[in-house]
Design an enzyme around this catalytic site. Structure first.
Site, PDB file in Angstrom:
ATOM      1  N   LEU A 192       0.765  -1.129  -0.090  1.00 43.39           N
ATOM      2  CA  LEU A 192       0.174  -0.146  -0.131  1.00 43.39           C
ATOM      3  C   LEU A 192       0.967   1.252   0.012  1.00 43.39           C
ATOM      4  O   LEU A 192       0.660   2.239   0.710  1.00 43.39           O
ATOM      5  CB  LEU A 192      -0.926   0.187   1.149  1.00 43.39           C
ATOM      6  CG  LEU A 192      -2.164  -0.908   0.973  1.00 43.39           C
ATOM      7  CD1 LEU A 192      -3.053  -1.063   2.402  1.00 43.39           C
ATOM      8  CD2 LEU A 192      -2.842  -0.653  -0.088  1.00 43.39           C
ATOM      9  N   CYS A 193       1.906   1.082  -0.860  1.00 40.93           N
ATOM     10  CA  CYS A 193       2.651   2.402  -0.800  1.00 40.93           C
ATOM     11  C   CYS A 193       2.929   2.739  -2.325  1.00 40.93           C
ATOM     12  O   CYS A 193       4.086   3.121  -2.829  1.00 40.93           O
ATOM     13  CB  CYS A 193       3.968   2.286  -0.035  1.00 40.93           C
ATOM     14  SG  CYS A 193       4.749   0.827  -0.219  1.00 40.93           S
ATOM     15  N   GLY A 194       1.768   2.793  -3.372  1.00 37.45           N
ATOM     16  CA  GLY A 194       2.344   2.868  -4.710  1.00 37.45           C
ATOM     17  C   GLY A 194       2.995   1.959  -5.464  1.00 37.45           C
ATOM     18  O   GLY A 194       3.263   0.870  -4.922  1.00 37.45           O
TER      19      GLY A 194
END
Lengths: 292, 86
Positions: A93-95
């Site tokens: 969930l950090c691109g």
């Protein structure tokens, strides 16, 4: 009626998701602040070490130290192995943060293999290891214990075995792939040649120091520290980069959720209004028929 | 003279000092203002920093010391806390 109920359900679900992404954004922001401070406070040490080594290394001395020597390519009879250390985060969930690092790692591995090396892959962080395991590639070491607060000990335990192998002439090269922390918005994947030590360019001659014991004795002690410190900085910057990337990703997610809710709400309202209008028309029609 | 004590994670002290006693690799070294340019490796021991009659101590281990133009840099691998001693 059934359709407007489904719409209402969707609105609620997107609202809940938005709550989560907004919370994650806030958490990432505060973690970013702390890890950014750590990047900044690690700078003076690195700078001091860098300066001194730049001042002490001379071409004659660099032949004396195994850490500075550049081994021949495998084709030229040099060591056949090289090591790539890949730093990634433990969480998602950090691109595109992790996939960018992995992409860079694959590029470097291909390049090294093209030069004839057999590449040992050392994955620090769950995401990188997970990807290469999926590809079915052998992973030399895999560590997930380096969390949000990397320490000198972490850096030492990763690099020291590799330093020993390099000095013994088993490894031809050691490269580190990490996210160079430029700002909260930009942490591009970067490759750093850790070994052999690239002697930093001389920033002007050092004045005539009294040296104790002597240049060689000092270098002997400081070079390993320098190598370890470059790894430590890599770890610290990657953590900061991860939080920066997560903050951006979560901010986008929150914004998108807001937009989505707005659209859904509009559709829902229009539908509700249409239904009311229709009911009124029916009642009016019914009353008119009664009056007939 | 100006003194900075730097650990890998952070700078611990930055400011003036009247005198400094540093554990070098082969014994303690005293640094007073106007010392000649000097560089040495650090050993393990207690570093004492004096300023206006007060002393501060740090436990250091490894790293190096650099003296140039009344600026002293103690770059230590391990530094442990500060305690005031009279």
């Amino acid at each position: 009626m059934a359709k407007s109920k489904a719409l209402k359900g969707r609105i609620r679900s997107v609202q809940n998701t938005r709550k989560i992404t907004r919370t994650m954004e806030l958490v990432a922001t505060s973690k970013l602040k702390r890890s950014q401070d750590r990047v900044v406070s690690a700078r003076p040490y690195a700078l001091a070490l860098h300066e001194v080594i730049a001042g002490l290394v001379t071409p004659e001395l660099s032949q004396q130290f195994p850490l500075l020597r550049r081994p021949a390519l495998p084709a030229g009879g040099g060591p056949a192995r090289a090591a790539v250390i890949l730093l990634t985060s433990n969480r998602g969930l950090c691109g595109a943060f992790n996939s960018n690092l992995i992409k860079e790692a694959r590029r470097r591995i291909e390049r090294l293999e093209g030069e004839g090396y057999t590449v040992d892959l050392h994955c620090i962080g769950r995401k990188g290891a997970g990807f290469f395991r999926y590809l079915g590639r052998a992973i030399a070491t895999e560590r997930q214990d380096v969390g949000d607060r990397p320490t000198q000990e972490h850096a030492g335990s990763i690099i020291e075995p590799l330093m020993a192998e390099f000095e013994a002439g088993h490894l031809g090269r050691v490269e580190l792939i990490y996210a160079r922390f430029e700002s909260a918005l930009s942490a591009p994947p970067t490759t750093l040649a850790v070994l052999p030590v690239e002697p930093p360019a001389r920033g002007g001659r050092l004045p005539d120091y009294l040296l104790k014991p002597d240049a060689a004795g000092i270098l002997d002690k400081l070079l390993p520290l320098y190598v370890r410190n470059s790894l430590y900085r890599g770890l610290v910057e990657t953590v900061a980069g991860e939080h920066g990337a997560r903050r951006t990703a979560m901010k986008n997610a929150t914004d998108n959720a807001g937009e989505l809710i707005e659209n859904l709400q509009r559709t829902y309202n229009r539908q509700r209004q249409a239904q009311i209008t229709q009911e009124i028309a029916e009642i009016v029609g019914g009353a008119a028929a009664l009056q007939g | 003279m100006h003194v900075t004590i730097i650990a890998p994670e952070a700078s611990l002290y930055e400011g003036e000092a009247d005198a400094l006693v540093v554990p070098a690799y082969d014994g303690h070294v005293g640094i007073l203002p106007n010392h000649a340019p000097f560089m040495t490796l650090l050993g393990r021991g207690i570093l004492t920093l004096r300023l206006a009659g007060k002393a501060q101590t740090y436990a250091v281990d490894g790293g190096f010391l650099q003296v140039l133009d009344n600026t002293v840099r103690v770059v230590a691998e391990n530094v442990e806390g500060e305690s005031d001693a009279e």
